[in-house]
Design an enzyme around this catalytic site. Structure first.
Site, PDB file in Angstrom:
ATOM      1  N   ASP A 169      22.784  54.665  74.989  1.00  0.00           N
ATOM      2  CA  ASP A 169      21.617  55.048  74.198  1.00  0.00           C
ATOM      3  C   ASP A 169      21.095  56.390  74.696  1.00  0.00           C
ATOM      4  OD1 ASP A 169      18.918  54.997  72.927  1.00  0.00           O
ATOM      5  OD2 ASP A 169      19.404  52.893  72.551  1.00  0.00           O
ATOM      6  N   TYR A 172      20.535  57.179  54.120  1.00  0.00           N
ATOM      7  CA  TYR A 172      20.921  56.226  55.161  1.00  0.00           C
ATOM      8  C   TYR A 172      21.882  55.183  54.604  1.00  0.00           C
ATOM      9  CZ  TYR A 172      20.437  52.323  58.444  1.00  0.00           C
ATOM     10  OH  TYR A 172      20.686  51.284  59.317  1.00  0.00           O
ATOM     11  N   PHE A 211      15.384  48.147  69.036  1.00  0.00           N
ATOM     12  CA  PHE A 211      14.761  46.853  68.750  1.00  0.00           C
ATOM     13  C   PHE A 211      15.802  45.737  68.704  1.00  0.00           C
ATOM     14  CE2 PHE A 211      13.470  44.195  64.921  1.00  0.00           C
ATOM     15  CZ  PHE A 211      12.800  43.253  65.673  1.00  0.00           C
ATOM     16  N   ILE A 212      16.772  45.842  67.827  1.00  0.00           N
ATOM     17  CA  ILE A 212      17.812  44.807  67.748  1.00  0.00           C
ATOM     18  C   ILE A 212      18.716  44.869  68.970  1.00  0.00           C
ATOM     19  CG2 ILE A 212      19.776  43.944  66.429  1.00  0.00           C
ATOM     20  CD1 ILE A 212      18.463  45.037  63.903  1.00  0.00           C
ATOM     21  N   VAL A 266       7.787  46.861  57.920  1.00  0.00           N
ATOM     22  CA  VAL A 266       6.496  46.657  57.273  1.00  0.00           C
ATOM     23  C   VAL A 266       5.696  45.562  57.965  1.00  0.00           C
ATOM     24  CG1 VAL A 266       7.443  45.032  55.577  1.00  0.00           C
ATOM     25  CG2 VAL A 266       5.386  46.328  55.027  1.00  0.00           C
ATOM     26  N   LEU A 317      25.343  49.747  66.980  1.00  0.00           N
ATOM     27  CA  LEU A 317      24.026  49.681  66.355  1.00  0.00           C
ATOM     28  C   LEU A 317      23.359  51.051  66.232  1.00  0.00           C
ATOM     29  CD1 LEU A 317      22.726  46.589  68.332  1.00  0.00           C
ATOM     30  CD2 LEU A 317      22.824  46.676  65.847  1.00  0.00           C
ATOM     31  N   ALA A 318      23.801  52.021  67.008  1.00  0.00           N
ATOM     32  CA  ALA A 318      23.121  53.317  67.050  1.00  0.00           C
ATOM     33  C   ALA A 318      23.135  53.990  65.682  1.00  0.00           C
ATOM     34  CB  ALA A 318      23.786  54.226  68.084  1.00  0.00           C
ATOM     35  N   ALA A 319      21.978  54.467  65.255  1.00  0.00           N
ATOM     36  CA  ALA A 319      21.869  55.131  63.955  1.00  0.00           C
ATOM     37  C   ALA A 319      20.521  55.806  63.840  1.00  0.00           C
ATOM     38  CB  ALA A 319      22.032  54.125  62.815  1.00  0.00           C
ATOM     39  N   GLY A 357      14.976  54.465  71.170  1.00  0.00           N
ATOM     40  CA  GLY A 357      15.003  53.238  71.953  1.00  0.00           C
ATOM     41  C   GLY A 357      14.130  53.349  73.184  1.00  0.00           C
TER      42      GLY A 357
END
Length: 304
Positions: free
Chosen positions: A32, A139, A12-13, A179, A72-74, A37
């Site tokens: 990725d 996390y 997303f980001i 949310v 960003l990968a997590a 993703g």
């Protein structure tokens, strides 16, 4: 023109960041494994390299072609981490170590996406980066440990702690969705919104284009010192008020029920944006109402 490596670039980001970098004239390699993703999040000008950040050799070979890394990968999903904790640790901690090693070997800057989850329950007032970190989730613990690793890079290290990021292309059916995406989906489908507890929990929601501007600014800064900064608006809204705002934006009625409160749920999370402004001149510009309108506009045809 520079070339950047974005791990998790199809997320997303990551997808929004890749679009922004390409629009600015840069070349981008998105690294990725597509486990969460989506390839259609990328602009056609970006290069997709399939693989996982647990593969340090692969990551290092890509970094050797680049002028900087955004990591960003997590695995941020609580459910995914609980189902496979070893995998979550390998991606979240091992991936951070591999990104640091690649940046160190190539002497290039690294921008690390940490999380507001490192703070735990921040209290009702905006929390600054100097506050004690007591993460409630695995996390959050992974991200805090990753920060320590990233700081070993010294001046080339930038750590950003995003708060609740929302916006178009955050798919409501994903376990990683926020949310807002879920509330919009429920309203558009005429379904009941379930809130855990009384709904007085408060969150700081930042629009995705704003957080992307912060990542881009961090990439282009002069490496005088390692930086750690919040990615936030400095304003919070209760979950109950958010549900009402989403329903108003969707133009639907609000069918609401209250479920049991979640154990160890964070009551308040709001960031202090001052350091990001002082260091990079960054302030979030998108009002929540405007961001909700853009998100609903994107999500309406997806749901219908």
């Amino acid at each position: 023109m520079a070339r950047y490596l974005v791990t998790g670039g199809c997320g997303f980001i990551g997808g929004h960041l890749t679009h922004a970098l390409v629009r600015a004239g840069h070349r981008v390699i998105a690294f990725d494994d597509l486990s969460s993703g989506r390839e259609d999040n990328l602009p056609p000008e970006a290069d997709l390299e399939r693989g996982c950040v647990t593969d340090g050799t692969h990551l290092a070979s890509l970094a050797g072609q680049c002028n900087g890394i955004v990591h960003l990968a997590a695995i941020a999903s609580v459910e995914a981490a609980a189902a496979n904790p070893r995998r979550a640790e390998a991606v979240n901690l091992g991936g951070a170590r591999n990104a640091v090693a690649a940046a160190e070997a190539e002497k290039i800057p690294l921008v690390y996406a940490s999380s507001a989850a490192v703070y735990g329950d921040a209290g009702s007032r905006p929390i600054a980066e100097t506050a004690d970190c007591t993460p409630h989730s695995v996390y959050g613990q992974h991200k805090l440990k990753g920060e320590s690793t990233v700081l070993t890079l010294g001046p080339r290290a930038t750590i950003i702690r995003p708060f609740n990021v929302y916006g178009p292309r955050q798919h409501p059916n994903s376990p990683y969705s926020g949310v807002i995406a879920r509330f919009i989906s429920a309203c558009l489908a005429g379904e009941t919104i379930t809130i855990n507890g009384e709904g007085l929990q408060s969150r700081d929601f930042i629009y995705v284009s704003d957080i992307v501007r912060l990542f881009v600014a961090a990439l282009s800064r002069e490496p005088a010192a390692p930086f750690t900064m919040n990615g936030c608006t400095g304003q919070a809204i209760s979950i109950l008020s958010l549900a009402r705002a989403v329903a108003d934006t969707c133009g639907t009625g609000l069918d609401l029920r209250h479920g049991p409160a979640r154990a160890a749920d964070i009551l308040h999370s709001c960031g202090d944006p001052q350091r990001a402004f002082d260091l990079l001149g960054f302030r979030a510009e998108t009002r929540l109402g405007d961001g909700l309108a853009e998100t609903v506009g994107w999500q309406r045809p997806v749901v219908q």
